[in-house]
Design a protein around this motif. Structure first.
Motif, PDB file in Angstrom:
ATOM      1  N   UNK A  91      47.433  27.353  28.365  1.00  0.00           N
ATOM      2  CA  UNK A  91      47.542  28.807  28.446  1.00  0.00           C
ATOM      3  C   UNK A  91      46.870  29.257  29.734  1.00  0.00           C
ATOM      4  N   UNK A  92      47.542  30.073  30.503  1.00  0.00           N
ATOM      5  CA  UNK A  92      46.985  30.608  31.742  1.00  0.00           C
ATOM      6  C   UNK A  92      46.218  31.883  31.429  1.00  0.00           C
ATOM      7  N   UNK A  93      44.950  31.933  31.834  1.00  0.00           N
ATOM      8  CA  UNK A  93      44.104  33.111  31.634  1.00  0.00           C
ATOM      9  C   UNK A  93      43.767  33.667  33.010  1.00  0.00           C
ATOM     10  N   UNK A  94      44.152  34.926  33.242  1.00  0.00           N
ATOM     11  CA  UNK A  94      43.843  35.601  34.509  1.00  0.00           C
ATOM     12  C   UNK A  94      42.852  36.718  34.228  1.00  0.00           C
ATOM     13  N   UNK A  95      41.612  36.515  34.650  1.00  0.00           N
ATOM     14  CA  UNK A  95      40.557  37.501  34.431  1.00  0.00           C
ATOM     15  C   UNK A  95      40.254  38.206  35.748  1.00  0.00           C
ATOM     16  N   UNK A  96      39.952  39.486  35.660  1.00  0.00           N
ATOM     17  CA  UNK A  96      39.586  40.260  36.840  1.00  0.00           C
ATOM     18  C   UNK A  96      38.244  39.778  37.360  1.00  0.00           C
ATOM     19  N   UNK A  97      38.048  39.862  38.674  1.00  0.00           N
ATOM     20  CA  UNK A  97      36.784  39.393  39.259  1.00  0.00           C
ATOM     21  C   UNK A  97      35.596  40.255  38.855  1.00  0.00           C
ATOM     22  N   UNK A  98      35.855  41.487  38.386  1.00  0.00           N
ATOM     23  CA  UNK A  98      34.760  42.382  38.014  1.00  0.00           C
ATOM     24  C   UNK A  98      34.368  42.247  36.542  1.00  0.00           C
ATOM     25  N   UNK A  99      35.126  41.490  35.752  1.00  0.00           N
ATOM     26  CA  UNK A  99      34.805  41.361  34.340  1.00  0.00           C
ATOM     27  C   UNK A  99      33.564  40.482  34.171  1.00  0.00           C
ATOM     28  N   UNK A 100      32.779  40.814  33.164  1.00  0.00           N
ATOM     29  CA  UNK A 100      31.546  40.084  32.892  1.00  0.00           C
ATOM     30  C   UNK A 100      31.874  38.668  32.416  1.00  0.00           C
TER      31      UNK A 100
END
Length: 126
Positions: A91-100
């Motif tokens: 599963x590909x997870x794309x998290x924002x760079x600002x998320x904790x």
């Protein structure tokens, strides 16, 4: 008897070749383009030194405010949607760079508890 001949009309230019070229260009750009729906939430992944492109087209998105999105599901509804979705590979997870980072770890732990493994985190190339 005198017959008057009509003046010859100039030959008209055919537009068929131009129409053919336009349709061929249209087909070329439609085939060459990647037609994918836009992401439901905007995500700016962190930077990392990697030359490998990210995996699948469908991904679990984590916004800067911690909002989760997968296809049409949002927040807590993504976990049942992920469990029901057929998937090949991680599963590909794309998290924002600002998320904790704690929020990302919490999501990864919940995915593991739901049986959604393996997982691949995406980062933007430097």
């Amino acid at each position: 008897m005198r017959l008057t001949l009509a003046a010859p009309r100039p030959a008209r230019e055919s537009v068929v070749p131009m129409i053919n070229v336009v349709f061929l260009l249209l087909i070329f750009f439609l085939i060459g383009a990647r037609l994918a729906p836009p992401d439901p939430i905007e995500v700016h992944p962190p930077e990392a030194a990697s030359d490998r492109p990210p995996g699948g087209i469908e991904a679990l998105l984590i916004a800067a405010d911690g909002t989760l999105a997968y296809r049409d599901a949002r927040d807590e509804d993504v976990y049942p949607a992920l469990a029901d979705a057929p998937r090949e590979g991680p599963l590909t997870v794309r998290a924002d760079r600002a998320v904790d980072g704690v929020a990302v770890a919490r999501v990864l732990a919940r995915l593991a508890a739901e049986g959604v493994t393996p997982v691949e985190l995406v980062a933007a190339a430097r």
